[in-house]
Design a protein around this motif. Structure first.
Motif, PDB file in Angstrom:
ATOM      1  N   THR A  56      35.484  27.429  41.594  1.00 12.76           N
ATOM      2  CA  THR A  56      35.166  27.429  40.169  1.00 12.76           C
ATOM      3  C   THR A  56      36.355  27.768  39.289  1.00 12.76           C
ATOM      4  O   THR A  56      36.486  27.219  38.189  1.00 12.76           O
ATOM      5  N   SER A  57      37.223  28.675  39.692  1.00  6.75           N
ATOM      6  CA  SER A  57      38.375  29.050  38.867  1.00  6.75           C
ATOM      7  C   SER A  57      39.509  29.518  39.767  1.00  6.75           C
ATOM      8  O   SER A  57      39.279  29.966  40.896  1.00  6.75           O
ATOM      9  N   ILE A  58      40.730  29.417  39.248  1.00 13.72           N
ATOM     10  CA  ILE A  58      41.915  29.766  40.027  1.00 13.72           C
ATOM     11  C   ILE A  58      42.971  30.325  39.071  1.00 13.72           C
ATOM     12  O   ILE A  58      43.106  29.858  37.937  1.00 13.72           O
ATOM     13  N   ARG A  59      43.686  31.352  39.538  1.00  9.05           N
ATOM     14  CA  ARG A  59      44.714  32.004  38.726  1.00  9.05           C
ATOM     15  C   ARG A  59      45.913  32.363  39.605  1.00  9.05           C
ATOM     16  O   ARG A  59      45.792  32.493  40.821  1.00  9.05           O
ATOM     17  N   MET A  60      47.059  32.577  38.912  1.00  8.47           N
ATOM     18  CA  MET A  60      48.268  33.068  39.558  1.00  8.47           C
ATOM     19  C   MET A  60      48.569  34.448  38.986  1.00  8.47           C
ATOM     20  O   MET A  60      48.491  34.664  37.771  1.00  8.47           O
ATOM     21  N   SER A  61      48.901  35.381  39.862  1.00  6.56           N
ATOM     22  CA  SER A  61      49.211  36.735  39.388  1.00  6.56           C
ATOM     23  C   SER A  61      50.490  36.711  38.551  1.00  6.56           C
ATOM     24  O   SER A  61      51.356  35.841  38.736  1.00  6.56           O
ATOM     25  N   PRO A  62      50.655  37.655  37.609  1.00  2.88           N
ATOM     26  CA  PRO A  62      51.858  37.650  36.758  1.00  2.88           C
ATOM     27  C   PRO A  62      53.165  37.766  37.534  1.00  2.88           C
ATOM     28  O   PRO A  62      54.192  37.237  37.086  1.00  2.88           O
ATOM     29  N   SER A  86      49.448  32.540  53.506  1.00  2.75           N
ATOM     30  CA  SER A  86      48.149  32.715  54.162  1.00  2.75           C
ATOM     31  C   SER A  86      47.288  33.619  53.301  1.00  2.75           C
ATOM     32  O   SER A  86      47.743  34.205  52.301  1.00  2.75           O
ATOM     33  N   ILE A  87      46.041  33.757  53.702  1.00  2.00           N
ATOM     34  CA  ILE A  87      45.088  34.564  52.949  1.00  2.00           C
ATOM     35  C   ILE A  87      45.349  36.045  53.211  1.00  2.00           C
ATOM     36  O   ILE A  87      45.692  36.450  54.329  1.00  2.00           O
ATOM     37  N   LYS A  88      45.193  36.851  52.153  1.00  2.00           N
ATOM     38  CA  LYS A  88      45.400  38.290  52.273  1.00  2.00           C
ATOM     39  C   LYS A  88      44.080  39.026  52.399  1.00  2.00           C
ATOM     40  O   LYS A  88      43.913  39.876  53.269  1.00  2.00           O
ATOM     41  N   PHE A  89      43.105  38.689  51.543  1.00  2.83           N
ATOM     42  CA  PHE A  89      41.787  39.299  51.674  1.00  2.83           C
ATOM     43  C   PHE A  89      40.761  38.381  51.028  1.00  2.83           C
ATOM     44  O   PHE A  89      41.094  37.430  50.303  1.00  2.83           O
ATOM     45  N   TYR A 107      47.389  41.998  42.445  1.00  3.50           N
ATOM     46  CA  TYR A 107      45.935  41.894  42.576  1.00  3.50           C
ATOM     47  C   TYR A 107      45.232  43.245  42.454  1.00  3.50           C
ATOM     48  O   TYR A 107      44.006  43.324  42.660  1.00  3.50           O
ATOM     49  N   SER A 108      45.938  44.324  42.121  1.00  2.89           N
ATOM     50  CA  SER A 108      45.347  45.661  42.171  1.00  2.89           C
ATOM     51  C   SER A 108      44.327  45.903  41.063  1.00  2.89           C
ATOM     52  O   SER A 108      43.464  46.785  41.202  1.00  2.89           O
ATOM     53  N   LYS A 109      44.373  45.153  39.950  1.00  6.10           N
ATOM     54  CA  LYS A 109      43.418  45.328  38.862  1.00  6.10           C
ATOM     55  C   LYS A 109      42.950  43.955  38.391  1.00  6.10           C
ATOM     56  O   LYS A 109      43.745  43.161  37.876  1.00  6.10           O
ATOM     57  N   MET A 110      41.639  43.707  38.565  1.00  4.66           N
ATOM     58  CA  MET A 110      41.041  42.431  38.167  1.00  4.66           C
ATOM     59  C   MET A 110      39.682  42.691  37.546  1.00  4.66           C
ATOM     60  O   MET A 110      38.977  43.643  37.919  1.00  4.66           O
ATOM     61  N   VAL A 111      39.311  41.812  36.605  1.00  7.34           N
ATOM     62  CA  VAL A 111      38.017  41.884  35.933  1.00  7.34           C
ATOM     63  C   VAL A 111      37.335  40.527  36.088  1.00  7.34           C
ATOM     64  O   VAL A 111      37.937  39.489  35.768  1.00  7.34           O
ATOM     65  N   PHE A 112      36.070  40.538  36.555  1.00 12.37           N
ATOM     66  CA  PHE A 112      35.317  39.313  36.822  1.00 12.37           C
ATOM     67  C   PHE A 112      34.103  39.264  35.894  1.00 12.37           C
ATOM     68  O   PHE A 112      33.327  40.236  35.822  1.00 12.37           O
ATOM     69  N   LEU A 113      33.953  38.136  35.195  1.00  8.96           N
ATOM     70  CA  LEU A 113      32.781  37.876  34.364  1.00  8.96           C
ATOM     71  C   LEU A 113      31.838  36.972  35.153  1.00  8.96           C
ATOM     72  O   LEU A 113      32.199  35.848  35.506  1.00  8.96           O
ATOM     73  N   GLN A 114      30.617  37.458  35.422  1.00 12.75           N
ATOM     74  CA  GLN A 114      29.674  36.747  36.271  1.00 12.75           C
ATOM     75  C   GLN A 114      28.581  36.091  35.440  1.00 12.75           C
ATOM     76  O   GLN A 114      28.370  36.433  34.264  1.00 12.75           O
ATOM     77  N   CYS A 115      27.890  35.169  36.079  1.00 16.20           N
ATOM     78  CA  CYS A 115      26.902  34.363  35.364  1.00 16.20           C
ATOM     79  C   CYS A 115      25.609  35.119  35.084  1.00 16.20           C
ATOM     80  O   CYS A 115      24.748  34.599  34.343  1.00 16.20           O
ATOM     81  N   ASP A 116      25.420  36.290  35.651  1.00 10.46           N
ATOM     82  CA  ASP A 116      24.206  37.068  35.409  1.00 10.46           C
ATOM     83  C   ASP A 116      24.452  38.210  34.419  1.00 10.46           C
ATOM     84  O   ASP A 116      23.783  39.244  34.466  1.00 10.46           O
ATOM     85  N   ILE A 121      34.721  45.268  37.675  1.00  9.46           N
ATOM     86  CA  ILE A 121      36.117  45.687  37.622  1.00  9.46           C
ATOM     87  C   ILE A 121      36.540  46.058  39.038  1.00  9.46           C
ATOM     88  O   ILE A 121      35.900  46.916  39.675  1.00  9.46           O
ATOM     89  N   HIS A 122      37.567  45.398  39.535  1.00 10.28           N
ATOM     90  CA  HIS A 122      38.014  45.583  40.911  1.00 10.28           C
ATOM     91  C   HIS A 122      39.388  46.246  40.931  1.00 10.28           C
ATOM     92  O   HIS A 122      40.259  45.944  40.107  1.00 10.28           O
ATOM     93  N   ALA A 123      39.556  47.120  41.910  1.00  9.31           N
ATOM     94  CA  ALA A 123      40.856  47.726  42.197  1.00  9.31           C
ATOM     95  C   ALA A 123      41.396  47.133  43.484  1.00  9.31           C
ATOM     96  O   ALA A 123      40.837  46.175  44.039  1.00  9.31           O
ATOM     97  N   ALA A 124      42.479  47.718  43.985  1.00  5.51           N
ATOM     98  CA  ALA A 124      43.087  47.175  45.201  1.00  5.51           C
ATOM     99  C   ALA A 124      42.167  47.324  46.405  1.00  5.51           C
ATOM    100  O   ALA A 124      42.154  46.472  47.302  1.00  5.51           O
ATOM    101  N   HIS A 125      41.361  48.382  46.443  1.00  2.00           N
ATOM    102  CA  HIS A 125      40.502  48.627  47.598  1.00  2.00           C
ATOM    103  C   HIS A 125      39.208  47.836  47.534  1.00  2.00           C
ATOM    104  O   HIS A 125      38.531  47.672  48.543  1.00  2.00           O
ATOM    105  N   GLY A 126      38.805  47.370  46.340  1.00  2.00           N
ATOM    106  CA  GLY A 126      37.550  46.648  46.201  1.00  2.00           C
ATOM    107  C   GLY A 126      36.955  46.861  44.827  1.00  2.00           C
ATOM    108  O   GLY A 126      37.655  47.102  43.829  1.00  2.00           O
TER     109      GLY A 126
END
Length: 723
Positions: A56-62, A86-89, A107-116, A121-126
């Motif tokens: 659905t979507s794809i991004r490149m880290s800064p 290769s894949i990291k996680f 990838y240590s800080k990411m924010v995901f907007l979901q359809c529901d 808000i995700h950190a490096a561990h999850g």
């Protein structure tokens, strides 16, 4: 790898290649890759760069070290490390992701907007925290100076989530009924939001006040409705790109209300995403069907990428010619355009590989599997296989083995092949029929039969294309004398021709037999096809019995054909025996003539004498040890060619003929050979010759003795008195 060239600009698809089903084991995947040459030549830039169903979507880290992509099913996010290719996680969600933002360098800080309506808000561990917004969101952007996350969606409010304080702030109220997209300028941090009514509103995050409103829909030529704004992207501090639902892209200077350029995609599909390439002054615009690259100043198209499935999103790598595309398919596409910039540092080897890449065909279906829907599965009568390992569920149908599908198709439609065969036979028969208007060609004066045979072979439609393209001997100047000069006429009374006559007759018979057999097969096939059609119309048992009887008759016909082959072979062997007997008899007569010549030579005929023959040739004396023989010149030449032709005959024919004439071949049980030949040397001729020679010598000896011995009458006996 697939290469597409548009306007002298090459676009390399690094993800092209034949797909391999995911349910196969690793061992079977490797075996299929080894069998297929195209798969072995496929370049896999990033290992396992795909999604289970849809991306659905794809991004490149800064920091340009990680590629993050979201997709289904199950909803998940994948992080790929470019340093290891290769894949990291991989992490899974409870709902599908509408869009997401990377708010740190990696990838240590990411924010995901979901359809529901949830925001994770995700950190490096999850997953770090999960909260819910009042309305369904469509887009969001991060404002770094204030640590605010701006979220737009269904409704006029722009929600502000402060990530430093961890709470919602007072939302910004717009004049639009619904907001589709938003963006933050990277230099002066101006916030813009696109509305459903076709306007763009600019807000200052410092004062929380609206700066200005830009009416985009009024500037579009030839548009009857007000298209909504679907994509926004800043190029720098002054220039901005706006994408609409009507397929238009407008380039603005934020200081003016008139657009600098209007680009039409000409397919009336909403623009999903925009990107800029400042080094080449190029703009990337994506809709559902195509990704277009065009000049920012003139709007002239540089290149384009067409979709095999619907495009969802794309991202570019700054200062390079590589970009990634998310689509409604398993694969995430990787494209490289050398005209837009060099390859990234982590795959700099692409610059050398692209010089040797050739175009390849992409297949989007599995090679050894057939996709069938539930309706087609019911028509095949294979609903009971649902849930077994013979069917693999995929989207609205199933994948099944192609061999099983062909067998089931043959059972459901048993007469499909018969109808196809009947049509094919009818086409061949019509092609073999000669035209009713026959134009008689002028035959040469010499070797007319040979010329007729060559003309028939050239005009035979059953010959292959290679045989028909062979040059005609009648028109070839090298063989012109063969049909004009009488010296080249075929002599049927010659020994060589008489030995080859059985072989030529057999070839003519085999050709005639093959033509007859072809006509009979066509006739039988037509009868079978008619019977099959009658059997389809009525299910009478008599028709079925009659069909089986015809099968039996065909078996009897095959036995008759085998017996006829044996008869032809016996007849051929008989003709060969007769030919060899005639040649042998002629040789015996010639040997007797040679013996008579030897006797005459011993009686006083000169050794150098030449005897005239009736055919115009002369006999010349030759020596064979101590024996002088007279050999005709023509016979000597004929015997050498005759021996060569006999050597070219098959061993089986030579053995069968010679076993009847000169010896007997028996089978013996030996390891080094299982046949032996017994024969007797014909000494009668030699004994007769030596007897005649001895008699002639004795006769000559007696004549010489008679000439030397004095007659008895000349001797007078006188009485001697010994007294």
């Amino acid at each position: 790898m697939f290469v597409n060239e548009v306007n002298d600009v090459k676009i390399y698809n690094l993800s092209a290649g034949k797909s391999v089903p995911d349910w196969l084991t690793d061992r079977r995947k490797r075996s299929q890759l080894m069998k297929k040459v195209d798969s072995r030549r496929q370049i896999e830039l990033i290992q396992d760069f795909d999604m289970p169903g849809v991306c659905t979507s794809i991004r490149m880290s800064p920091d340009q070290q990680y590629i993050l992509a979201t997709g289904t099913y199950k909803p998940r996010v994948k992080c790929f490390e470019v340093s290891n290719l290769s894949i990291k996680f991989e992490r899974c969600f409870d709902a599908e992701v509408t869009t997401f933002e990377v708010i740190s360098d990696d990838y240590s800080k990411m924010v995901f907007l979901q359809c529901d309506r949830y925001v994770e808000i995700h950190a490096a561990h999850g997953r770090h925290y999960r909260l819910r917004i009042p309305r369904f969101g469509r887009d969001m952007k991060y404002h770094k100076p204030s640590c605010d996350m701006f979220i737009v969606g269904v409704g006029r409010d722009i929600y502000r989530l402060n990530l430093e304080r961890g709470q919602f702030l007072q939302p910004l109220e717009t004049d639009g009924s619904c907001l589709n997209a938003c963006d933050v300028n990277p230099e002066h941090h101006l916030l813009v939001a696109g509305t459903k009514e076709g306007t763009v509103e600019a807000w200052d995050p410092r004062t929380k006040q609206r700066c200005s409103t830009l009416d985009v829909a009024m500037k579009l030529p030839g548009v009857k409705e007000f298209p909504s704004v679907t994509a926004l992207k800043f190029r720098n501090g002054l220039h901005m790109g706006v994408g609409t639902a009507s397929g238009h892209v407008l380039i603005y200077d934020i200081r003016a209300k008139q657009p600098l350029l209007v680009k039409n995609h000409l397919n009336r599909l909403p623009i999903k995403r925009l990107a800029f390439n400042p080094a080449q002054n190029a703009v990337y615009s994506l809709d559902e069907a195509t990704l277009k690259l065009w000049d920012e100043q003139t709007g002239k198209q540089i290149a384009y990428v067409e979709s095999t499935s619907s495009f969802n999103d794309f991202c570019t790598i700054p200062d390079t010619g590589m970009f990634f595309v998310a689509q409604e398919d398993v694969k995430m596409m990787t494209y490289y355009v050398p005209a837009m910039g060099p390859a990234p540092r982590w795959c700099s080897f692409l610059d050398n590989l692209t010089e040797e890449i050739e175009s390849e065909v992409v297949e989007n279906v599995y090679d050894d599997y057939q996709f069938v829907t539930a309706k087609e599965l019911a028509e095949l009568g294979m609903e009971h296989l649902v849930g077994s390992n013979l069917l693999k569920g995929y989207m609205h149908g199933y994948f099944m083995d192609a061999r099983l599908y062909n067998k089931a198709k043959a059972v459901v439609e048993p007469f499909a092949f018969d109808r196809f065969r009947k049509d094919k036979i009818r086409q061949e028969i019509e092609s073999e029929r000669k035209s009713r208007l026959q134009i008689e060609s002028k035959l040469p004066k010499v070797n007319k039969e040979l010329a007729l045979k060559i003309m028939d072979e050239q005009a035979n439609p059953s010959n292959s294309a290679k045989q028909r393209n062979v040059p005609n001997l009648l028109e070839d100047s090298r063989f012109k004398a063969m049909f004009e000069n009488a010296d080249f006429e075929v002599n049927k009374s010659a020994e060589e021709y008489r030995l080859l006559a059985p072989v030529l007759n057999r070839l003519d018979k085999s050709k005639a037999k093959e033509l007859k057999k072809r006509v009979e097969v066509a006739h039988v096939a037509e009868l079978h096809a008619d019977e099959a059609q009658q059997r389809e119309e009525s299910d009478n048992d008599e028709d079925l019995f009659g069909f089986e009887k015809s099968d039996g008759e065909t078996k009897d016909d095959s036995g008759d054909e085998a017996s006829s082959d044996d008869d032809d072979r016996r007849e051929y062997v008989k003709e060969m025996k007769q030919a060899y007997k005639q040649v042998k008899r002629q040789r015996e007569e010639e040997d007797e003539l040679d013996d008579n010549d030897d006797e005459q030579r011993h009686d006083g005929i000169s050794d150098t004498a030449k005897i005239p023959q009736t055919n115009g040739h002369t006999h010349t004396p030759t020596t064979n040890g101590n024996r002088f023989t007279m050999t005709p010149l023509d016979q000597h030449q004929g015997s050498s060619s005759l021996q060569q032709r006999i050597k070219k005959a098959s061993l089986q024919d030579r053995v069968q003929v010679m076993s009847q004439l000169e010896g007997q071949v028996t089978n013996v049980g030996r390891s080094l050979g299982n046949r032996q030949m017994t024969f007797e040397v014909n000494k009668q001729k030699k004994s007769q010759f030596h007897a005649k020679k001895r008699e002639a010598e004795m006769k000559k000896h007696r004549e010489e003795r008679r000439s030397i011995v004095r007659p008895i009458k000349s001797l007078r006996l006188k009485k001697v008195n010994f007294k």
